[in-house]
Design an enzyme around this catalytic site. Structure first.
Site, PDB file in Angstrom:
ATOM      1  N   ARG A 266       0.832  -1.209   0.000  1.00 31.09           N
ATOM      2  CA  ARG A 266       0.000   0.000   0.000  1.00 31.09           C
ATOM      3  C   ARG A 266       0.863   1.255   0.000  1.00 31.09           C
ATOM      4  O   ARG A 266       0.349   2.364  -0.035  1.00 31.09           O
ATOM      5  CB  ARG A 266      -0.929   0.003   1.211  1.00 31.09           C
ATOM      6  CG  ARG A 266      -2.002  -1.050   1.060  1.00 31.09           C
ATOM      7  CD  ARG A 266      -3.135  -0.865   2.011  1.00 31.09           C
ATOM      8  NE  ARG A 266      -4.095  -1.948   1.830  1.00 31.09           N
ATOM      9  CZ  ARG A 266      -5.049  -2.246   2.689  1.00 31.09           C
ATOM     10  NH1 ARG A 266      -5.182  -1.532   3.784  1.00 31.09           N
ATOM     11  NH2 ARG A 266      -5.882  -3.236   2.446  1.00 31.09           N
TER      12      ARG A 266
ATOM     13  N   GLU B 127      -0.581  -8.797  -5.612  1.00 34.01           N
ATOM     14  CA  GLU B 127      -1.918  -9.338  -5.891  1.00 34.01           C
ATOM     15  C   GLU B 127      -1.862 -10.840  -6.150  1.00 34.01           C
ATOM     16  O   GLU B 127      -2.729 -11.586  -5.715  1.00 34.01           O
ATOM     17  CB  GLU B 127      -2.548  -8.615  -7.092  1.00 34.01           C
ATOM     18  CG  GLU B 127      -3.101  -7.243  -6.752  1.00 34.01           C
ATOM     19  CD  GLU B 127      -4.146  -7.286  -5.646  1.00 34.01           C
ATOM     20  OE1 GLU B 127      -4.996  -8.190  -5.646  1.00 34.01           O
ATOM     21  OE2 GLU B 127      -4.092  -6.425  -4.752  1.00 34.01           O
TER      22      GLU B 127
ATOM     23  N   LEU C   6       4.762 -19.504   0.766  1.00 35.41           N
ATOM     24  CA  LEU C   6       3.515 -18.903   0.274  1.00 35.41           C
ATOM     25  C   LEU C   6       2.518 -19.961  -0.201  1.00 35.41           C
ATOM     26  O   LEU C   6       1.328 -19.686  -0.323  1.00 35.41           O
ATOM     27  CB  LEU C   6       3.809 -17.937  -0.886  1.00 35.41           C
ATOM     28  CG  LEU C   6       4.495 -16.626  -0.481  1.00 35.41           C
ATOM     29  CD1 LEU C   6       5.062 -15.928  -1.702  1.00 35.41           C
ATOM     30  CD2 LEU C   6       3.517 -15.708   0.238  1.00 35.41           C
TER      31      LEU C   6
ATOM     32  N   TYR D 289       1.004 -22.962  -2.963  1.00 36.66           N
ATOM     33  CA  TYR D 289       0.561 -22.905  -4.366  1.00 36.66           C
ATOM     34  C   TYR D 289       1.700 -22.419  -5.272  1.00 36.66           C
ATOM     35  O   TYR D 289       1.640 -21.342  -5.861  1.00 36.66           O
ATOM     36  CB  TYR D 289      -0.669 -22.010  -4.519  1.00 36.66           C
ATOM     37  CG  TYR D 289      -1.886 -22.563  -3.830  1.00 36.66           C
ATOM     38  CD1 TYR D 289      -2.668 -23.547  -4.437  1.00 36.66           C
ATOM     39  CD2 TYR D 289      -2.240 -22.131  -2.562  1.00 36.66           C
ATOM     40  CE1 TYR D 289      -3.781 -24.074  -3.793  1.00 36.66           C
ATOM     41  CE2 TYR D 289      -3.353 -22.658  -1.911  1.00 36.66           C
ATOM     42  CZ  TYR D 289      -4.114 -23.621  -2.533  1.00 36.66           C
ATOM     43  OH  TYR D 289      -5.205 -24.137  -1.901  1.00 36.66           O
TER      44      TYR D 289
ATOM     45  N   TYR E  37     -10.361 -10.827 -11.642  1.00 33.44           N
ATOM     46  CA  TYR E  37     -10.251 -10.141 -10.347  1.00 33.44           C
ATOM     47  C   TYR E  37      -8.882  -9.485 -10.194  1.00 33.44           C
ATOM     48  O   TYR E  37      -8.768  -8.307  -9.839  1.00 33.44           O
ATOM     49  CB  TYR E  37     -10.504 -11.131  -9.194  1.00 33.44           C
ATOM     50  CG  TYR E  37     -10.216 -10.521  -7.848  1.00 33.44           C
ATOM     51  CD1 TYR E  37     -11.139  -9.680  -7.247  1.00 33.44           C
ATOM     52  CD2 TYR E  37      -8.997 -10.745  -7.202  1.00 33.44           C
ATOM     53  CE1 TYR E  37     -10.864  -9.078  -6.022  1.00 33.44           C
ATOM     54  CE2 TYR E  37      -8.713 -10.147  -5.986  1.00 33.44           C
ATOM     55  CZ  TYR E  37      -9.650  -9.318  -5.403  1.00 33.44           C
ATOM     56  OH  TYR E  37      -9.365  -8.716  -4.202  1.00 33.44           O
TER      57      TYR E  37
ATOM     58  N   CYS F  52     -16.487  -6.736   9.559  1.00 29.38           N
ATOM     59  CA  CYS F  52     -17.536  -7.632   9.044  1.00 29.38           C
ATOM     60  C   CYS F  52     -16.901  -8.974   8.679  1.00 29.38           C
ATOM     61  O   CYS F  52     -16.910  -9.408   7.535  1.00 29.38           O
ATOM     62  CB  CYS F  52     -18.218  -6.989   7.837  1.00 29.38           C
ATOM     63  SG  CYS F  52     -19.779  -7.778   7.429  1.00 29.38           S
TER      64      CYS F  52
ATOM     65  N   CYS G   1     -20.713  -6.417  14.968  1.00 25.42           N
ATOM     66  CA  CYS G   1     -21.864  -5.578  14.604  1.00 25.42           C
ATOM     67  C   CYS G   1     -22.062  -4.382  15.534  1.00 25.42           C
ATOM     68  O   CYS G   1     -22.408  -3.297  15.076  1.00 25.42           O
ATOM     69  CB  CYS G   1     -23.127  -6.422  14.537  1.00 25.42           C
ATOM     70  SG  CYS G   1     -23.064  -7.629  13.200  1.00 25.42           S
TER      71      CYS G   1
ATOM     72  N   CYS H 220     -19.809  -1.593  14.578  1.00 27.27           N
ATOM     73  CA  CYS H 220     -19.736  -1.381  13.122  1.00 27.27           C
ATOM     74  C   CYS H 220     -20.239   0.009  12.702  1.00 27.27           C
ATOM     75  O   CYS H 220     -21.338   0.416  13.090  1.00 27.27           O
ATOM     76  CB  CYS H 220     -20.563  -2.456  12.423  1.00 27.27           C
ATOM     77  SG  CYS H 220     -20.597  -2.229  10.646  1.00 27.27           S
TER      78      CYS H 220
ATOM     79  N   CYS I 211     -27.286  -1.199   7.941  1.00 28.93           N
ATOM     80  CA  CYS I 211     -27.169  -2.627   7.616  1.00 28.93           C
ATOM     81  C   CYS I 211     -28.443  -3.392   7.988  1.00 28.93           C
ATOM     82  O   CYS I 211     -28.865  -3.389   9.148  1.00 28.93           O
ATOM     83  CB  CYS I 211     -25.972  -3.219   8.351  1.00 28.93           C
ATOM     84  SG  CYS I 211     -25.793  -4.976   8.055  1.00 28.93           S
TER      85      CYS I 211
HETATM   86  S1  SF4 Z   1     -23.634  -4.466  11.107  1.00 30.19           S
HETATM   87 FE1  SF4 Z   1     -23.760  -5.405   9.088  1.00 30.19          FE
HETATM   88  S2  SF4 Z   1     -21.981  -4.618   7.962  1.00 30.19           S
HETATM   89 FE2  SF4 Z   1     -21.638  -4.257  10.134  1.00 30.19          FE
HETATM   90  S3  SF4 Z   1     -20.481  -6.015  10.869  1.00 30.19           S
HETATM   91 FE3  SF4 Z   1     -22.638  -6.450  11.233  1.00 30.19          FE
HETATM   92  S4  SF4 Z   1     -23.282  -7.544   9.420  1.00 30.19           S
HETATM   93 FE4  SF4 Z   1     -21.368  -6.555   8.889  1.00 30.19          FE
END
Ligand code: SF4
Length: 295
Positions: free
Chosen positions: A28, A40, A83, A85, A123, A190, A197, A200, A206
């Site tokens: 980064r 990557e 690493l 693979y 990706y 998450c 949660c 969060c 959410c």
């Molecule tokens: S509130 Fe929703 S977005 Fe936040 S950690 Fe919980 S499930 Fe994930």
């Protein structure tokens, strides 16, 4: 969701990232597309803590795409140690040769052109352009998909819909920070098994708050072989073979078999071991001369 809610969610995640993000990760601190591509590919199947030191050592050993292209494949495989693979070591080597031979050492800034290179799929190509060039495009992996499904309170949202949501949520001009933020958010807040949660920053919006009801995924058993009564995945044996040959110039099927499988029996396991070696040879990782296998 309304446009305002989307902007609020973008701001909440970006502010959280500014305060708690893993800004110190070595990949980064650069926008060098070669270094980003290496990181990557390393991160494709290996977790962040394992990649950090390996990435630094790899870049110290092969600081430019030209130096990687000119290296012996065996040396690249040596540097890939730890690493897993190992096929990816061969891919980054071939990718570098491709860039030097066909692009005069300059990585294309185009997703489709990147995808023609070894080891780079949709990706990874999108991620390379996002992290090296801040390209205004969206990408998603299982972690980002999990966030989207939880925020929308629907574990069964189709992949196509998730892709659409990822594009909708992308804040223009901030793609690099946005994707770094989502990745950190997925691994620190998450998380798959224990989402935080109550702490969060998205709980206000959410639909899964306070407890996501994820679909329980049944893990498929990997192809492998019994060893002392335990099932060992074939990828582990592949890794052990390469590890053995990193420190031994060459080995016969039975020498390798005994080194990689504690209860190896030439009669029962010889054919199986030979098959694994032949597959590695077909992939270009090993060669065989006079019944001796080597990198
Ligand atoms: S509130 Fe929703 S977005 Fe936040 S950690 Fe919980 S499930 Fe994930």
């Amino acid at each position: 969701m309304t446009k305002k809610q989307i902007v609020d969610i973008q701001n909440a995640i970006l502010s959280w990232y500014e305060m708690y993000g893993r800004h110190e990760l070595p990949w980064r601190k650069t926008t060098d597309i070669y270094k980003i591509a290496i990181s990557e590919i390393m991160l494709q199947q290996t977790n962040v803590p394992k990649v950090i030191e390996k990435f630094k050592a790899f870049i110290a050993r092969f600081p430019t795409v030209e130096m990687l292209a000119a290296a012996e494949q065996k040396d690249v495989i040596m540097m890939w140690q730890g690493l897993g693979y190992n096929r990816r070591a061969m891919y980054v080597h071939k990718m570098a040769q491709n860039i030097v031979d066909d692009y005069k050492g300059i990585f294309p800034r185009d997703s489709r052109a990147l995808m023609t290179l070894y080891g780079i799929g949709p990706y990874t190509s999108r991620s390379i352009l996002i992290f090296a060039c801040n390209a205004d495009s969206a990408t998603w992996d299982v972690n980002i998909v999990r966030i989207m499904r939880r925020v929308y309170g629907d574990a069964n949202i189709s992949d196509a819909r998730v892709e659409e949501l990822c594009r909708t949520f992308l804040p223009k001009g901030k793609s690099r920070d946005w994707h770094n933020a989502l990745m950190d958010f997925a691994s620190l807040i998450c998380t798959k098994r224990a989402p935080q949660c109550t702490a969060c920053p998205l709980k206000k919006w959410c639909l899964s708050y306070p407890q996501p009801k994820d679909v329980v995924m049944v893990k498929k058993k990997e192809v492998g072989r019994r060893e002392n009564g335990k099932h060992i995945p074939r990828r582990i044996y592949r890794g052990r073979i390469v590890e053995f040959l990193r420190y031994n110039a060459a080995g016969t099927v039975d020498e390798i078999g005994r080194a990689i499988k504690k209860d190896y029996c030439a009669k029962n396991d010889g054919g199986w071991c030979q098959d694994v070696l032949l597959k590695l040879e077909k992939e270009g990782i090993l060669t065989c001369k006079h019944d001796k296998w080597m990198l």
